[in-house]
Design an enzyme around this catalytic site. Structure first.
Site, PDB file in Angstrom:
ATOM      1  N   GLY A 108       0.051  -0.025   9.825  1.00  0.00           N
ATOM      2  CA  GLY A 108       0.351   1.399   9.952  1.00  0.00           C
ATOM      3  C   GLY A 108      -0.809   2.288   9.532  1.00  0.00           C
ATOM      4  O   GLY A 108      -0.936   3.421  10.014  1.00  0.00           O
ATOM      5  N   GLU A 111      -2.911   2.510  12.507  1.00  0.00           N
ATOM      6  CA  GLU A 111      -2.171   3.323  13.485  1.00  0.00           C
ATOM      7  C   GLU A 111      -2.208   4.806  13.119  1.00  0.00           C
ATOM      8  O   GLU A 111      -2.345   5.669  13.988  1.00  0.00           O
ATOM      9  CB  GLU A 111      -0.730   2.809  13.573  1.00  0.00           C
ATOM     10  CG  GLU A 111      -0.669   1.400  14.169  1.00  0.00           C
ATOM     11  CD  GLU A 111       0.708   0.756  14.046  1.00  0.00           C
ATOM     12  OE1 GLU A 111       1.215   0.656  12.903  1.00  0.00           O
ATOM     13  OE2 GLU A 111       1.273   0.359  15.073  1.00  0.00           O
TER      14      GLU A 111
HETATM   15  C1  HXC Z   1       3.830  -2.345   0.350  1.00  0.00           C
HETATM   16  C2  HXC Z   1       1.769  -2.833  -0.484  1.00  0.00           C
HETATM   17  C3  HXC Z   1       1.218  -2.904   0.800  1.00  0.00           C
HETATM   18  C4  HXC Z   1       2.088  -2.643   1.902  1.00  0.00           C
HETATM   19  C5  HXC Z   1      -0.334  -3.316  -0.593  1.00  0.00           C
HETATM   20  N1  HXC Z   1       0.766  -3.103  -1.331  1.00  0.00           N
HETATM   21  N2  HXC Z   1      -0.088  -3.201   0.697  1.00  0.00           N
HETATM   22  N3  HXC Z   1       3.051  -2.558  -0.700  1.00  0.00           N
HETATM   23  N4  HXC Z   1       3.390  -2.386   1.613  1.00  0.00           N
HETATM   24  N5  HXC Z   1       1.655  -2.654   3.163  1.00  0.00           N
HETATM   25  C6  HXC Z   1       0.914  -3.153  -2.775  1.00  0.00           C
HETATM   26  C7  HXC Z   1       0.875  -4.578  -3.288  1.00  0.00           C
HETATM   27  O1  HXC Z   1       2.146  -5.160  -3.151  1.00  0.00           O
HETATM   28  C8  HXC Z   1       0.494  -4.359  -4.720  1.00  0.00           C
HETATM   29  O2  HXC Z   1       1.618  -3.935  -5.447  1.00  0.00           O
HETATM   30  C9  HXC Z   1      -0.464  -3.186  -4.644  1.00  0.00           C
HETATM   31  O3  HXC Z   1      -0.187  -2.523  -3.387  1.00  0.00           O
HETATM   32  C10 HXC Z   1      -1.910  -3.620  -4.633  1.00  0.00           C
HETATM   33  O4  HXC Z   1      -2.101  -4.549  -3.574  1.00  0.00           O
HETATM   34  P1  HXC Z   1      -2.783  -5.970  -3.812  1.00  0.00           P
HETATM   35  O5  HXC Z   1      -2.322  -6.855  -2.703  1.00  0.00           O
HETATM   36  O6  HXC Z   1      -2.571  -6.458  -5.195  1.00  0.00           O
HETATM   37  O7  HXC Z   1      -4.326  -5.591  -3.631  1.00  0.00           O
HETATM   38  P2  HXC Z   1      -5.513  -6.544  -3.122  1.00  0.00           P
HETATM   39  O8  HXC Z   1      -5.364  -7.907  -3.728  1.00  0.00           O
HETATM   40  O9  HXC Z   1      -6.749  -5.790  -3.341  1.00  0.00           O
HETATM   41  O10 HXC Z   1      -5.273  -6.734  -1.538  1.00  0.00           O
HETATM   42  C11 HXC Z   1      -5.349  -5.595  -0.674  1.00  0.00           C
HETATM   43  C12 HXC Z   1      -4.757  -5.954   0.715  1.00  0.00           C
HETATM   44  C13 HXC Z   1      -3.331  -6.479   0.547  1.00  0.00           C
HETATM   45  C14 HXC Z   1      -5.638  -7.024   1.407  1.00  0.00           C
HETATM   46  C15 HXC Z   1      -4.787  -4.683   1.560  1.00  0.00           C
HETATM   47  O11 HXC Z   1      -2.597  -5.578  -0.270  1.00  0.00           O
HETATM   48  C16 HXC Z   1      -2.583  -6.646   1.821  1.00  0.00           C
HETATM   49  O12 HXC Z   1      -2.800  -7.594   2.576  1.00  0.00           O
HETATM   50  N6  HXC Z   1      -1.652  -5.742   2.110  1.00  0.00           N
HETATM   51  C17 HXC Z   1      -0.773  -5.820   3.273  1.00  0.00           C
HETATM   52  C18 HXC Z   1      -1.543  -5.448   4.505  1.00  0.00           C
HETATM   53  C19 HXC Z   1      -0.650  -5.535   5.727  1.00  0.00           C
HETATM   54  O13 HXC Z   1      -0.151  -6.596   6.101  1.00  0.00           O
HETATM   55  N7  HXC Z   1      -0.385  -4.373   6.334  1.00  0.00           N
HETATM   56  C20 HXC Z   1       0.450  -4.297   7.495  1.00  0.00           C
HETATM   57  C21 HXC Z   1       1.834  -3.948   7.035  1.00  0.00           C
HETATM   58  S1  HXC Z   1       2.971  -3.918   8.383  1.00  0.00           S
HETATM   59  P3  HXC Z   1       2.013  -4.601  -6.856  1.00  0.00           P
HETATM   60  O14 HXC Z   1       3.315  -3.937  -7.174  1.00  0.00           O
HETATM   61  O15 HXC Z   1       2.075  -6.059  -6.624  1.00  0.00           O
HETATM   62  O16 HXC Z   1       0.872  -4.190  -7.750  1.00  0.00           O
HETATM   63  C22 HXC Z   1       2.627  -2.483   9.197  1.00  0.00           C
HETATM   64  C23 HXC Z   1       3.242  -2.231  10.524  1.00  0.00           C
HETATM   65  C24 HXC Z   1       4.646  -2.135  10.490  1.00  0.00           C
HETATM   66  O17 HXC Z   1       1.916  -1.662   8.781  1.00  0.00           O
HETATM   67  C25 HXC Z   1       5.191  -2.196  11.843  1.00  0.00           C
HETATM   68  C26 HXC Z   1       6.189  -3.225  11.984  1.00  0.00           C
HETATM   69  C27 HXC Z   1       7.615  -2.764  11.856  1.00  0.00           C
END
Ligand code: HXC
Length: 257
Positions: A108, A111
């Site tokens: 997102g 996006e």
């Molecule tokens: C909710 C999120 C998040 C997300 C990160 N956080 N991304 N929470 N939704 N998309 C939160 C983590 O849970 C964590 O919370 C805090 O933010 C810090 O993230 P970390 O993972 O600890 O940081 P880091 O190790 O530096 O890694 C960064 C990262 C990773 C590589 C960006 O966070 C990651 O892979 N995030 C998800 C990326 C992703 O898949 N995005 C697409 C989402 S789906 P805590 O509480 O543990 O500290 C989408 C489309 C939806 O966007 C459409 C389909 C319906």
């Protein structure tokens, strides 16, 4: 006006909207969507605002839609609440928008950046549509806007493998218009916004509308649409001012009318 998850500052005729959910790397939950859309719509109604910059933090523009919020939802929850549809209203703003992307712009986040008109990246920016790794697909237009922006080859690669691309690849692919050193990102984005905001607002709106139409229609219809808008700008005082200024060899002073 106060928002829960963003801050909004006026910078002359430009505005700076900063996502502010650092604890979640600016993950886009429903509150963020509501705040961003409300703020952009308020600025869009204000003729004193000529360009809106959207940015995040150094580490994350936005790390995607909020996975924790989506995790428990079922099909009917998503369908009946029409999850994410309000984001369309950002794309419908008539005021030009600039995404200033530093760090993660994933899912997102990517996006959201693509919903903006001009995309400027820091050299630290990371773009991707990694939804497939979560067992889902893009839901805020990523499969469509990424494909139109960078073509099938790279869009398929990114959407099917979930891999990310860095700022240099994003610029080569045509996703972003400029890459700058991270510490210059905001300065550059605000300078661009200031430049756009100094132009005649109705003319800038029409330019935006005309370019946007290229993604929605045939070439012949698009050219006809452009021609109508081109004729329409001759109804503005700013057309006379812009052309007079050129002839008089002085800078134009647009009054946005
Ligand atoms: C909710 C999120 C998040 C997300 C990160 N956080 N991304 N929470 N939704 N998309 C939160 C983590 O849970 C964590 O919370 C805090 O933010 C810090 O993230 P970390 O993972 O600890 O940081 P880091 O190790 O530096 O890694 C960064 C990262 C990773 C590589 C960006 O966070 C990651 O892979 N995030 C998800 C990326 C992703 O898949 N995005 C697409 C989402 S789906 P805590 O509480 O543990 O500290 C989408 C489309 C939806 O966007 C459409 C389909 C319906």
């Amino acid at each position: 006006e106060a928002y829960e998850t963003i801050t909004v500052e006026r910078k002359g005729r430009a505005a700076l909207l900063t996502l502010n959910r650092p604890q979640a790397l600016n993950a886009l939950n429903l509150q963020v969507m509501e705040d961003v859309v409300a703020a952009v719509e308020a600025l869009d109604r204000d003729p004193g605002c000529g360009c809106i910059v959207i940015t995040g933090s150094a580490k994350a523009f936005a790390a995607g839609a909020d996975i924790k919020e989506m995790h428990p939802q079922g099909y009917l929850d998503m369908y009946l609440s029409d999850w994410f549809t309000a984001w369309d209203r950002l794309g419908q703003a008539r005021t030009p928008t600039v995404a200033a992307v530093s760090g993660y712009a994933l899912g997102g986040g990517c996006e959201l950046a693509m919903l903006c008109d001009i995309l400027i990246a820091a050299d630290t920016a990371v773009f991707g549509q990694p939804e497939i790794k979560l067992g889902v697909i893009p839901g805020i237009g990523g499969s469509q806007r990424l494909t139109r922006a960078i073509g099938k080859a790279k869009a398929m690669d990114l959407c099917l493998t979930g891999r990310t691309m860095d700022a240099a690849e994003a610029e080569r692919a045509g996703l972003v218009s400029r890459v700058v050193p991270a510490d210059e990102l905001l300065g550059e984005a605000l300078a661009v916004a200031g430049t756009v905001a100094a132009m005649s607002l109705p003319t800038a709106m029409m330019a935006k509308e005309a370019v946007g139409r290229a993604f929605e229609t045939t070439l012949a219809e698009g050219v006809r649409f452009e021609r109508r808008l081109f004729h329409a700008v001759f109804a503005t005082a700013d057309q006379k001012e812009g052309m007079s200024a050129f002839i008089d060899k002085r800078p134009p002073d647009f009054h946005h009318r």
